[in-house]
Design an enzyme around this catalytic site. Structure first.
Site, PDB file in Angstrom:
ATOM      1  N   HIS A 103      40.207 -39.333-111.726  1.00 23.28           N
ATOM      2  CA  HIS A 103      40.289 -37.802-111.643  1.00 23.28           C
ATOM      3  C   HIS A 103      41.603 -37.352-112.317  1.00 23.28           C
ATOM      4  O   HIS A 103      42.681 -38.205-112.247  1.00 23.28           O
ATOM      5  CB  HIS A 103      40.241 -37.286-110.264  1.00 23.28           C
ATOM      6  CG  HIS A 103      40.054 -35.924-110.020  1.00 23.28           C
ATOM      7  ND1 HIS A 103      41.123 -35.155-109.751  1.00 23.28           N
ATOM      8  CD2 HIS A 103      39.057 -35.070-110.293  1.00 23.28           C
ATOM      9  CE1 HIS A 103      40.701 -33.856-109.556  1.00 23.28           C
ATOM     10  NE2 HIS A 103      39.583 -33.756-109.806  1.00 23.28           N
ATOM     11  N   SER A 152      33.196 -38.999-110.561  1.00 20.92           N
ATOM     12  CA  SER A 152      32.689 -37.643-110.416  1.00 20.92           C
ATOM     13  C   SER A 152      31.681 -37.093-111.476  1.00 20.92           C
ATOM     14  O   SER A 152      30.903 -36.301-111.549  1.00 20.92           O
ATOM     15  CB  SER A 152      33.845 -36.670-110.333  1.00 20.92           C
ATOM     16  OG  SER A 152      34.638 -36.760-111.254  1.00 20.92           O
ATOM     17  N   LYS A 179      34.546 -31.576-100.631  1.00 18.50           N
ATOM     18  CA  LYS A 179      33.048 -31.470-101.310  1.00 18.50           C
ATOM     19  C   LYS A 179      32.259 -31.708-100.242  1.00 18.50           C
ATOM     20  O   LYS A 179      31.623 -30.769 -99.561  1.00 18.50           O
ATOM     21  CB  LYS A 179      33.111 -33.107-102.045  1.00 18.50           C
ATOM     22  CG  LYS A 179      33.406 -32.787-103.458  1.00 18.50           C
ATOM     23  CD  LYS A 179      34.938 -32.995-103.868  1.00 18.50           C
ATOM     24  CE  LYS A 179      35.355 -32.605-105.163  1.00 18.50           C
ATOM     25  NZ  LYS A 179      36.724 -33.187-105.681  1.00 18.50           N
ATOM     26  N   GLU A 204      38.473 -44.381-108.138  1.00 17.14           N
ATOM     27  CA  GLU A 204      37.657 -43.758-107.342  1.00 17.14           C
ATOM     28  C   GLU A 204      36.390 -44.597-106.617  1.00 17.14           C
ATOM     29  O   GLU A 204      35.948 -45.588-107.244  1.00 17.14           O
ATOM     30  CB  GLU A 204      37.058 -42.488-108.130  1.00 17.14           C
ATOM     31  CG  GLU A 204      38.020 -41.573-108.562  1.00 17.14           C
ATOM     32  CD  GLU A 204      37.126 -40.250-109.443  1.00 17.14           C
ATOM     33  OE1 GLU A 204      36.364 -39.990-109.238  1.00 17.14           O
ATOM     34  OE2 GLU A 204      38.103 -39.884-110.061  1.00 17.14           O
ATOM     35  N   ASN A 248      29.429 -29.392-105.358  1.00 19.63           N
ATOM     36  CA  ASN A 248      29.793 -30.391-104.879  1.00 19.63           C
ATOM     37  C   ASN A 248      29.508 -30.426-103.236  1.00 19.63           C
ATOM     38  O   ASN A 248      29.974 -31.450-102.424  1.00 19.63           O
ATOM     39  CB  ASN A 248      31.278 -30.973-104.995  1.00 19.63           C
ATOM     40  CG  ASN A 248      31.564 -31.158-106.335  1.00 19.63           C
ATOM     41  OD1 ASN A 248      30.721 -31.684-107.274  1.00 19.63           O
ATOM     42  ND2 ASN A 248      32.681 -30.461-106.950  1.00 19.63           N
ATOM     43  N   HIS A 265      34.017 -38.194-103.487  1.00 13.38           N
ATOM     44  CA  HIS A 265      32.679 -37.902-103.796  1.00 13.38           C
ATOM     45  C   HIS A 265      31.733 -39.157-102.818  1.00 13.38           C
ATOM     46  O   HIS A 265      30.624 -39.160-103.019  1.00 13.38           O
ATOM     47  CB  HIS A 265      31.925 -37.930-105.127  1.00 13.38           C
ATOM     48  CG  HIS A 265      32.822 -36.954-105.863  1.00 13.38           C
ATOM     49  ND1 HIS A 265      32.412 -35.865-106.250  1.00 13.38           N
ATOM     50  CD2 HIS A 265      34.052 -37.109-106.733  1.00 13.38           C
ATOM     51  CE1 HIS A 265      33.045 -35.076-106.905  1.00 13.38           C
ATOM     52  NE2 HIS A 265      34.068 -35.714-107.086  1.00 13.38           N
ATOM     53  N   ASP A 291      40.456 -43.261-103.904  1.00 13.34           N
ATOM     54  CA  ASP A 291      40.063 -41.930-103.964  1.00 13.34           C
ATOM     55  C   ASP A 291      38.311 -41.882-103.600  1.00 13.34           C
ATOM     56  O   ASP A 291      37.795 -41.961-104.668  1.00 13.34           O
ATOM     57  CB  ASP A 291      40.468 -41.112-105.012  1.00 13.34           C
ATOM     58  CG  ASP A 291      40.056 -39.649-105.066  1.00 13.34           C
ATOM     59  OD1 ASP A 291      39.413 -39.317-104.203  1.00 13.34           O
ATOM     60  OD2 ASP A 291      40.836 -38.998-105.787  1.00 13.34           O
TER      61      ASP A 291
HETATM   62  C1  PLP Z   1      38.010 -33.049-106.256  1.00 13.78           C
HETATM   63  C2  PLP Z   1      38.644 -34.159-106.533  1.00 13.78           C
HETATM   64  C3  PLP Z   1      40.164 -34.100-106.288  1.00 13.78           C
HETATM   65  C4  PLP Z   1      40.676 -32.907-105.810  1.00 13.78           C
HETATM   66  O1  PLP Z   1      40.420 -32.672-104.687  1.00 13.78           O
HETATM   67  P1  PLP Z   1      40.662 -31.006-104.276  1.00 13.78           P
HETATM   68  O2  PLP Z   1      40.744 -30.972-102.713  1.00 13.78           O
HETATM   69  O3  PLP Z   1      39.617 -30.141-104.904  1.00 13.78           O
HETATM   70  O4  PLP Z   1      41.999 -30.423-104.630  1.00 13.78           O
HETATM   71  C5  PLP Z   1      40.742 -35.495-106.135  1.00 13.78           C
HETATM   72  N1  PLP Z   1      40.237 -36.559-106.638  1.00 13.78           N
HETATM   73  C6  PLP Z   1      38.520 -36.421-106.833  1.00 13.78           C
HETATM   74  C7  PLP Z   1      37.967 -37.779-107.341  1.00 13.78           C
HETATM   75  C8  PLP Z   1      38.002 -35.530-106.934  1.00 13.78           C
HETATM   76  O5  PLP Z   1      36.817 -35.424-107.256  1.00 13.78           O
END
Ligand code: PLP
Length: 384
Positions: A134, A178, A234, A174, A48, A205, A202
């Site tokens: 997620h 992802s 990421k 999101e 990522n 990505h 969120d």
């Molecule tokens: C990776 C991810 C998380 C978690 O983040 P980390 O910092 O890896 O714990 C939360 N939400 C989404 C959409 C993600 O892809």
């Protein structure tokens, strides 16, 4: 004898029998485009690290500089003595760049999402989540005090039917999904909210990859949600997360979010490096331009091959059908020196097992060409 032993044994045996047991892989140069395992080299299409910052020498130097300036750990939780100038600078940098009054830092995106949903929601509230959100959001939602309902993926009409003006509601989506690499219809979602709901996005990505100066999905869509979660594992190439919001919610989270109050602040050197990463993301537009070029090449080479899915992001799902076929092709790709992950049910719906191919700014057109040629061959010679 407590039941733990038999419980553990049974769960592991079940996993094994379902063919779903996973194991940790020890890799060399695991955060680079060319990784290796037991002397074999692979082009990495699984990370990522979209902008290639995880192995960037200038960013590593910034982290080292942070260590010289601040030493090792933060020594305490933020409200005790763990909050330094480096943390404050990072928060201010994020606020200015992303257009919010406050940023509250967390050790990971997983804990930021838990903190948000546990702290904000109360009994009687409604939490509406996109079905493909997620695992951290789903788990936090189930454990929160609110009633949680899931709306069909990116389906604003379904979301609208679930909204209820009488009930205090948080809608969570999101920015970029992802596993599918597609984007939420943020403008339409915001327009549908009504007067009794907040929107939390969120953008794990999306930030760094989309929008002007990499400001993410919301900037690209021209909206400003009440809450924006960004994660640093990421595109930032590091780790940690922040919740961006207005001053009142920021103060509220600072006081009441238990993951913030009772957890050691991230090392100040890491905060220093994150500020540097935020600067690189904004100023080094070539990384996004390069991704766009590679993405266009990927499209051109594979759009006629069955299973291809067009996306506007570096996440490229390639849908293969059965779990068995996805595993078979992933393993053939790996034999050819191309490292990618097979994603199987229940992570994705039955019959849509896929490869999750991710592009980064450190790939070359030759890498994409080699991958596309091999994938085409594999798809043609392996039928359902
Ligand atoms: C990776 C991810 C998380 C978690 O983040 P980390 O910092 O890896 O714990 C939360 N939400 C989404 C959409 C993600 O892809």
């Amino acid at each position: 004898m407590p039941a733990f032993n038999s419980r553990i044994h049974q769960a592991l045996a079940d996993r094994e029998q379902q063919g779903l047991r996973r194991s940790l892989q020890v890799l060399e140069r695991s955060n680079q485009t060319l990784l290796a395992q037991r002397g074999q080299r692979y082009i990495n299409f699984s990370s990522n690290d979209y902008l290639g910052l995880a192995s960037d020498a200038a960013l590593a130097h910034a982290w080292q500089q942070g260590l010289s300036l601040y030493g090792c750990g933060s020594g305490a939780s933020p409200l005790v003595t763990g909050f330094s100038e480096a943390h404050q600078t990072l928060e201010r940098t994020l606020c200015e760049w992303l257009g919010f009054e406050r940023a509250v830092l967390f050790g990971s995106g997983f804990s930021a999402n838990q903190a948000l949903l546990f702290t904000l929601l109360q009994k009687g509230d409604l939490l509406l989540q996109d079905k493909l959100n997620h695992a951290s959001l789903m788990e936090a939602g189930l454990l929160s005090s609110a009633q949680m309902k899931r709306f069909q993926h990116n389906d604003v009409a379904h979301l609208t039917r679930l909204l209820n003006e009488q009930v205090t509601t948080l809608v969570v989506t999101e920015g970029v999904f992802s596993m599918d690499g597609d984007q939420a219809p943020l403008t339409d979602i915001q327009a549908a909210l009504g007067s009794n709901a907040w929107l939390a996005v969120d953008d794990a990505h999306g930030v760094g990859v989309l929008g002007e100066r990499g400001a993410g999905s919301c900037q690209a869509a021209g909206i400003k949600p009440q809450v924006l979660v960004v994660t640093f594992g990421k595109a930032f190439g590091l780790s940690g997360a922040a919740i961006l919001c207005d001053a009142a919610l920021g103060d509220y989270l600072t006081q009441f979010a238990r993951h913030h109050v009772y957890s050691t602040a991230m090392p100040p050197a890491q905060a220093h490096a994150l500020t540097h990463a935020a600067g690189m993301i904004q100023s080094e537009a070539w990384r996004r331009d390069k991704l766009a070029e590679l993405s266009a090449l990927y499209h051109e080479l594979l759009c006629d091959v069955p299973g291809f899915v067009a996306t506007q992001t570096p996440i490229k799902p390639f849908v293969l059908g059965s779990a068995q076929r996805a595993l078979h092709i992933a393993s053939a790709m790996r034999d050819a020196g191309l490292w990618m992950t097979a994603i199987r049910p229940p992570t994705v719906p039955s019959g849509s097992a896929r490869l999750r191919i991710t592009l980064t700014a450190h790939h070359t057109p030759q890498h994409i060409q080699q991958m596309a040629d091999t994938l085409k061959q594999c798809v043609e010679t392996s039928h359902e």
